[in-house]
Design an enzyme around this catalytic site. Structure first.
Site, PDB file in Angstrom:
ATOM      1  N   ARG A 246     -12.680  -4.355  -6.970  1.00  0.00           N
ATOM      2  CA  ARG A 246     -12.266  -5.059  -5.756  1.00  0.00           C
ATOM      3  C   ARG A 246     -13.459  -5.273  -4.834  1.00  0.00           C
ATOM      4  NH1 ARG A 246      -8.177  -2.501  -1.291  1.00  0.00           N
ATOM      5  NH2 ARG A 246     -10.043  -1.321  -0.810  1.00  0.00           N
TER       6      ARG A 246
ATOM      7  N   ASP B 245       2.539  -5.406   8.074  1.00  0.00           N
ATOM      8  CA  ASP B 245       1.361  -4.546   7.965  1.00  0.00           C
ATOM      9  C   ASP B 245       0.168  -5.497   7.780  1.00  0.00           C
ATOM     10  OD1 ASP B 245      -0.810  -3.086   7.030  1.00  0.00           O
ATOM     11  OD2 ASP B 245       0.422  -1.653   5.923  1.00  0.00           O
TER      12      ASP B 245
ATOM     13  N   TYR C  39     -10.209   0.260  11.294  1.00  0.00           N
ATOM     14  CA  TYR C  39     -11.487   0.583  10.632  1.00  0.00           C
ATOM     15  C   TYR C  39     -11.878  -0.370   9.513  1.00  0.00           C
ATOM     16  CZ  TYR C  39      -8.000   2.993   7.745  1.00  0.00           C
ATOM     17  OH  TYR C  39      -6.887   3.288   7.012  1.00  0.00           O
ATOM     18  N   LYS C  40     -11.039  -1.368   9.223  1.00  0.00           N
ATOM     19  CA  LYS C  40     -11.416  -2.310   8.145  1.00  0.00           C
ATOM     20  C   LYS C  40     -12.178  -3.482   8.777  1.00  0.00           C
ATOM     21  CE  LYS C  40      -7.291  -1.224   5.381  1.00  0.00           C
ATOM     22  NZ  LYS C  40      -7.785  -0.290   4.368  1.00  0.00           N
TER      23      LYS C  40
ATOM     24  N   PHE D  99       0.866  -1.169   0.000  1.00  0.00           N
ATOM     25  CA  PHE D  99       0.000   0.000   0.000  1.00  0.00           C
ATOM     26  C   PHE D  99       0.914   1.233   0.000  1.00  0.00           C
ATOM     27  CE2 PHE D  99      -2.782   3.223   1.836  1.00  0.00           C
ATOM     28  CZ  PHE D  99      -3.905   3.045   1.050  1.00  0.00           C
TER      29      PHE D  99
END
Ligand SMILES: Cc1ncc(COP(=O)(O)O)c(C=O)c1O
Ligand SMILES: Nc1c(O)cccc1C(=O)C[C@H](N)C(=O)O
Length: 410
Positions: A369, A197, A222-223, A125
């Site tokens: 996605r 990560d 938050y995912k 990312f």
């Protein structure tokens, strides 16, 4: 057996079939973006209302003691640690993933002095690439971009100079999952540390940080942890490194005696030294409340559900849209909780689905996605989403020029 029968059958035998009812989602929506923003657990608004009105509004400053605000980063940290195979006392919540990554990379370089190279996967990312570059600039280190499939080869050549490798377990574009235990071992054999990560892993995959022998890890709240927009991130510091751990910023929340207000910094014992400043308490308490959903659940069962949902989506696409090209590996152990497909008009495909109540997202240059919150979805919904996707592609509904105009930011 028809796909409808398969979907109903999978939901009927699902040991976690009661979990989707814990989430508040619009009936008209099939939500396949839990890897960007997890859905709202039903009980969280009432908890937050109490936090705002009673704790903040009435109990005011006493809430730091009375309602356990001060301990919240460690409390939430231990709860997250349980989901990551980390024994208590190794995870603390706070700040953003980018900030935690920065601190953890600095700490790793300090834990492994004399080594000048930081390795990173070029497919990471982008914030990871930016953060590692900024640490390298600050500390005078060198960055080596190495694809994980070439890591062994790279280590054989230059391993003795590698301080740390920063790796995302799951590729945010393709959903491909790395072999984290094997890569951790390979790095350790070269004397390098590893910083994982786990943004796209926490809450969806079986992670075994202690068993892997991981050194450091970070991830967001938050995912798949469903902590809410901008929920705090977290950092894992393996017990064996805690006494030497020095993050990028020495802040008073990480002091051994914060309320002694001493002029000189002395790091707190244990993982508390990874705390920095006052946490965003409303967000942190939202995350802490959201974690209730996982109470009593075993991540092996959660992961089984993630594999079942993503596997069924792939199966539906193979039957309904055989021309569509999934870029996510079919082998369950090689994928995260996500399915990505490649399409020349992927942006417009995602917009057409949005108009039909199926929320996924687009990633440059050509990826549609779909992220599967393992607890919030049913197989019946997965089939409906696959049917809509197949129809959008078959009817070229995406060809409407209005859908191709890039109007969204995420
Ligand atoms: C793998 C990964 N790392 C880091 C981040 C960035 O996290 P933050 O915005 O909390 O800094 C994200 C998502 O935004 C991500 O997917
Ligand atoms: N963090 C996000 C945000 O603040 C706005 C929109 C999206 C995000 C995301 O998390 C993106 C996500 N990391 C991704 O994998 O694409």
């Amino acid at each position: 057996m028809s796909l409808d029968e398969r979907a109903a059958g999978l939901d009927a035998v699902d040991p976690l079939a009661g979990e989707p009812a814990k989430f508040s989602l619009p009936d008209s929506t099939i939500y396949l973006d839990g890897n960007s923003l997890g859905p709202l657990p039903r009980h969280v608004p009432a908890v937050l209302q109490n936090v705002v009105e009673q704790q903040w509004g009435h109990d005011l400053i006493t809430s730091w003691n009375r309602h356990g605000w001060w301990e919240a980063p460690r409390r939430a940290g231990d709860r997250i640690g349980r989901l990551l195979g980390g024994a208590p006392g190794q995870v603390v919540a706070g700040d953003s993933t980018s900030q935690q990554l920065f601190s953890a990379t600095v700490a790793a370089a300090r834990l492994n002095p004399g080594r000048r190279t930081v390795v990173i996967d070029p497919a990471s990312f982008p914030t990871d690439l930016y953060v590692v570059a900024s640490v390298a600039e600050l500390l005078g280190l060198e960055v080596a971009q190495v694809e994980p499939s070439h890591l062994q080869h790279f280590l054989a050549d230059r391993g003795s100079d590698v301080a740390v490798a920063v790796l995302c377990e799951v590729d945010f574009r393709t959903g491909e999952r790395l072999d984290a235990p094997a890569l951790t071992d390979a790095l350790h054999q070269s004397g390098a540390l590893v910083l994982w990560d786990l943004c796209h892993s926490a809450g969806a995959l079986v992670v075994e940080l202690d068993a892997w022998g991981a050194d450091l890890a970070v991830g967001c709240g938050y995912k798949f942890l469903n902590g809410g927009p901008g929920a705090p991130a977290w950092i894992y510091v393996a017990q064996r490194h805690q006494e030497q751990f020095r993050g990028a910023v020495a802040g008073w929340n990480g002091h051994a005696r914060p309320f002694a207000f001493e002029a000189a910094y002395e790091p707190a014992p244990g993982v508390s030294r990874a705390r920095v400043g006052t946490p965003a308490m409303l967000s942190l308490l939202s995350l802490d409340a959201a974690l209730d959903v996982y109470d009593g659940l075993d991540m092996v069962d959660v992961r089984a559900r993630s594999v079942s949902l993503t596997g069924f989506f792939l199966e539906c696409l193979a039957e309904l849209a055989p021309d569509l090209e999934p870029v996510t590996p079919r082998e369950p152990e090689r994928r995260g909780s996500q399915v990505s497909v490649r399409h020349a008009s992927a942006y417009a495909v995602v917009q057409a689905l949005l108009a039909r109540g199926v929320i996924g997202d687009f990633r440059e240059p050509d990826i549609a996605r779909f992220g599967f919150s393992p607890l919030a979805l049913t197989h019946v919904q997965v089939l409906r989403a696959a049917r809509e996707l197949a129809d959008v592609v078959a009817t070229r509904a995406y060809a409407d020029p209005a859908l191709a105009a890039r109007t969204t930011v995420t």
